[in-house]
Design a protein around this motif. Sequence first.
Motif, PDB file in Angstrom:
ATOM      1  N   LYS A 156       0.877  -1.172   0.000  1.00 56.29           N
ATOM      2  CA  LYS A 156       0.000   0.000   0.000  1.00 56.29           C
ATOM      3  C   LYS A 156       0.909   1.216   0.000  1.00 56.29           C
ATOM      4  N   PRO A 157       1.372   1.632  -1.168  1.00 55.89           N
ATOM      5  CA  PRO A 157       2.385   2.693  -1.253  1.00 55.89           C
ATOM      6  C   PRO A 157       1.848   4.052  -0.847  1.00 55.89           C
ATOM      7  N   PHE A 158       2.753   4.874  -0.319  1.00 59.73           N
ATOM      8  CA  PHE A 158       2.385   6.242   0.055  1.00 59.73           C
ATOM      9  C   PHE A 158       2.032   7.083  -1.166  1.00 59.73           C
ATOM     10  N   ASN A 159       2.756   6.866  -2.269  1.00 67.93           N
ATOM     11  CA  ASN A 159       2.593   7.707  -3.457  1.00 67.93           C
ATOM     12  C   ASN A 159       1.575   7.113  -4.431  1.00 67.93           C
ATOM     13  N   ARG A 160       0.439   6.659  -3.930  1.00 66.03           N
ATOM     14  CA  ARG A 160      -0.508   5.926  -4.764  1.00 66.03           C
ATOM     15  C   ARG A 160      -1.104   6.783  -5.862  1.00 66.03           C
ATOM     16  N   TYR A 161      -1.283   8.094  -5.627  1.00 66.70           N
ATOM     17  CA  TYR A 161      -1.895   8.937  -6.659  1.00 66.70           C
ATOM     18  C   TYR A 161      -0.941   9.126  -7.836  1.00 66.70           C
ATOM     19  N   GLU A 162       0.334   9.239  -7.548  1.00 62.52           N
ATOM     20  CA  GLU A 162       1.325   9.317  -8.622  1.00 62.52           C
ATOM     21  C   GLU A 162       1.341   8.014  -9.420  1.00 62.52           C
ATOM     22  N   LEU A 163       1.261   6.892  -8.721  1.00 58.99           N
ATOM     23  CA  LEU A 163       1.243   5.598  -9.385  1.00 58.99           C
ATOM     24  C   LEU A 163      -0.010   5.429 -10.243  1.00 58.99           C
ATOM     25  N   LEU A 164      -1.152   5.805  -9.706  1.00 62.02           N
ATOM     26  CA  LEU A 164      -2.389   5.706 -10.477  1.00 62.02           C
ATOM     27  C   LEU A 164      -2.316   6.560 -11.738  1.00 62.02           C
ATOM     28  N   GLY A 165      -1.669   7.709 -11.640  1.00 62.88           N
ATOM     29  CA  GLY A 165      -1.503   8.556 -12.813  1.00 62.88           C
ATOM     30  C   GLY A 165      -0.668   7.878 -13.886  1.00 62.88           C
ATOM     31  N   LEU A 166       0.364   7.142 -13.477  1.00 62.09           N
ATOM     32  CA  LEU A 166       1.198   6.433 -14.440  1.00 62.09           C
ATOM     33  C   LEU A 166       0.439   5.266 -15.075  1.00 62.09           C
ATOM     34  N   PHE A 167      -0.361   4.556 -14.281  1.00 59.27           N
ATOM     35  CA  PHE A 167      -1.204   3.502 -14.849  1.00 59.27           C
ATOM     36  C   PHE A 167      -2.149   4.091 -15.899  1.00 59.27           C
ATOM     37  N   GLU A 168      -2.728   5.233 -15.588  1.00 59.37           N
ATOM     38  CA  GLU A 168      -3.646   5.872 -16.532  1.00 59.37           C
ATOM     39  C   GLU A 168      -2.933   6.243 -17.824  1.00 59.37           C
ATOM     40  N   LYS A 169      -1.680   6.703 -17.721  1.00 58.34           N
ATOM     41  CA  LYS A 169      -0.925   7.065 -18.921  1.00 58.34           C
ATOM     42  C   LYS A 169      -0.632   5.838 -19.781  1.00 58.34           C
ATOM     43  N   ILE A 170      -0.295   4.712 -19.147  1.00 55.22           N
ATOM     44  CA  ILE A 170      -0.087   3.485 -19.924  1.00 55.22           C
ATOM     45  C   ILE A 170      -1.383   3.076 -20.612  1.00 55.22           C
ATOM     46  N   HIS A 171      -2.482   3.189 -19.871  1.00 55.50           N
ATOM     47  CA  HIS A 171      -3.783   2.836 -20.437  1.00 55.50           C
ATOM     48  C   HIS A 171      -4.085   3.700 -21.657  1.00 55.50           C
ATOM     49  N   GLN A 172      -3.758   4.973 -21.592  1.00 59.55           N
ATOM     50  CA  GLN A 172      -3.984   5.868 -22.721  1.00 59.55           C
ATOM     51  C   GLN A 172      -3.126   5.489 -23.925  1.00 59.55           C
ATOM     52  N   GLN A 173      -1.889   5.050 -23.668  1.00 61.59           N
ATOM     53  CA  GLN A 173      -1.011   4.642 -24.757  1.00 61.59           C
ATOM     54  C   GLN A 173      -1.596   3.469 -25.535  1.00 61.59           C
ATOM     55  N   PHE A 174      -2.229   2.529 -24.833  1.00 58.50           N
ATOM     56  CA  PHE A 174      -2.805   1.367 -25.506  1.00 58.50           C
ATOM     57  C   PHE A 174      -4.197   1.663 -26.056  1.00 58.50           C
ATOM     58  N   HIS A 175      -4.906   2.583 -25.427  1.00 59.89           N
ATOM     59  CA  HIS A 175      -6.256   2.927 -25.892  1.00 59.89           C
ATOM     60  C   HIS A 175      -6.201   3.700 -27.207  1.00 59.89           C
ATOM     61  N   VAL A 176      -5.221   4.606 -27.317  1.00 60.81           N
ATOM     62  CA  VAL A 176      -5.035   5.363 -28.555  1.00 60.81           C
ATOM     63  C   VAL A 176      -3.570   5.193 -28.970  1.00 60.81           C
ATOM     64  N   PRO A 177      -3.226   4.024 -29.556  1.00 64.90           N
ATOM     65  CA  PRO A 177      -1.815   3.758 -29.879  1.00 64.90           C
ATOM     66  C   PRO A 177      -1.314   4.638 -31.023  1.00 64.90           C
ATOM     67  N   LYS A 178      -0.193   5.295 -30.778  1.00 66.39           N
ATOM     68  CA  LYS A 178       0.424   6.138 -31.792  1.00 66.39           C
ATOM     69  C   LYS A 178       1.938   5.972 -31.722  1.00 66.39           C
ATOM     70  N   GLY A 179       2.564   5.885 -32.894  1.00 64.89           N
ATOM     71  CA  GLY A 179       4.023   5.871 -32.969  1.00 64.89           C
ATOM     72  C   GLY A 179       4.642   4.819 -32.063  1.00 64.89           C
TER      73      GLY A 179
END
Length: 316
Positions: A156-179
């Motif tokens: 249960k990491p302290f920096n969970r919001y930062e981690l969730l933001g990175l998960f969301e960015k990966i999700h966006q990369q696969f949802h709208v794949p470019k380059g």
Amino acid sequence: MPGLGYAIIKGLQTKTWEIEGVCMDYLLLSRLARLDVKWISELVGNEHFAGPKSNPFFELLMVTEGPVYLEVGEERLELRSGETFLLMPWEKHGCWKPIGAQSGFYWVQFAADPGLILHKEDAAERYPAVIPAMQDLRTSHSDSYMDFLLLPRQSKPFNRYELLGLFEKIHQQFHVPKGYFRYRATLLLGQILELLAQDVLDQKDLQAEVSSTFLLYRRLVNLLDETYTTNPSSEDLEQALHHNYEYLCQIFKKYASTTIGSYVHQLQIQKAKHLLTSTSRMIRDIAEEVGFQDPYYFSRIFKKLEGISPQQFRDI
């Protein structure tokens, strides 16, 4: 001085770390591992969470809204918001109890080469001390000395919001794949794993302090790397680093497990090997360029380190 990896493993031997009463296991990720994100998804509710599953990749889950009732093998877990869990390849998992309509989690499947090593607390002595100081030597191979990131199996990491933001960015990369979306996704996964590993150090106070002698060693290595073709004398090193030569020898031996003279020879022969294979210059000229005035002495040192003569090396 033991390295950071050693300090972490010693910490495992003396402490029992728990999340709400659950004894923690860890996974060791080589710093040199090649990562490859295969897929990511965000699951909400029970629609895609029923029935046992397994896959050939590592799988990292992070709960966006809990609780999530995860069954791993015969173990039943209740993961709260912000908690993470790492699954091994082909590890059977599923839900053991329906979750709420708003409950869910991110999950990312990824490959790692070499793979992550499941590390039990009672197996700490299996892993030797890591000496990252040797990696500072220009003559060391990148895979000669392995050091690891210590990843929590469940956390249960302290920096969970930062981690969730990175998960969301990966999700966006696969949802709208470019380059180069897969490359970007892999970089983002690396950030996630580093944050999880760093969180272990921060929460459990396992930060390894860098000593003044190690900093001096780094300065000495850099000086030798820049001056080895001139065969720096003991007086040269003393004047540049403002320390007694005998003390410099002790520091270098302590961290590099070799002598200053031996390291200088290794650097000289390393460059000579490059010149032998990339140019047609005469061996005596190559010997002089890397710091040997006597070509016969150069050949003797070359054979001592490589097992063959310079000419034999060129003819291979």
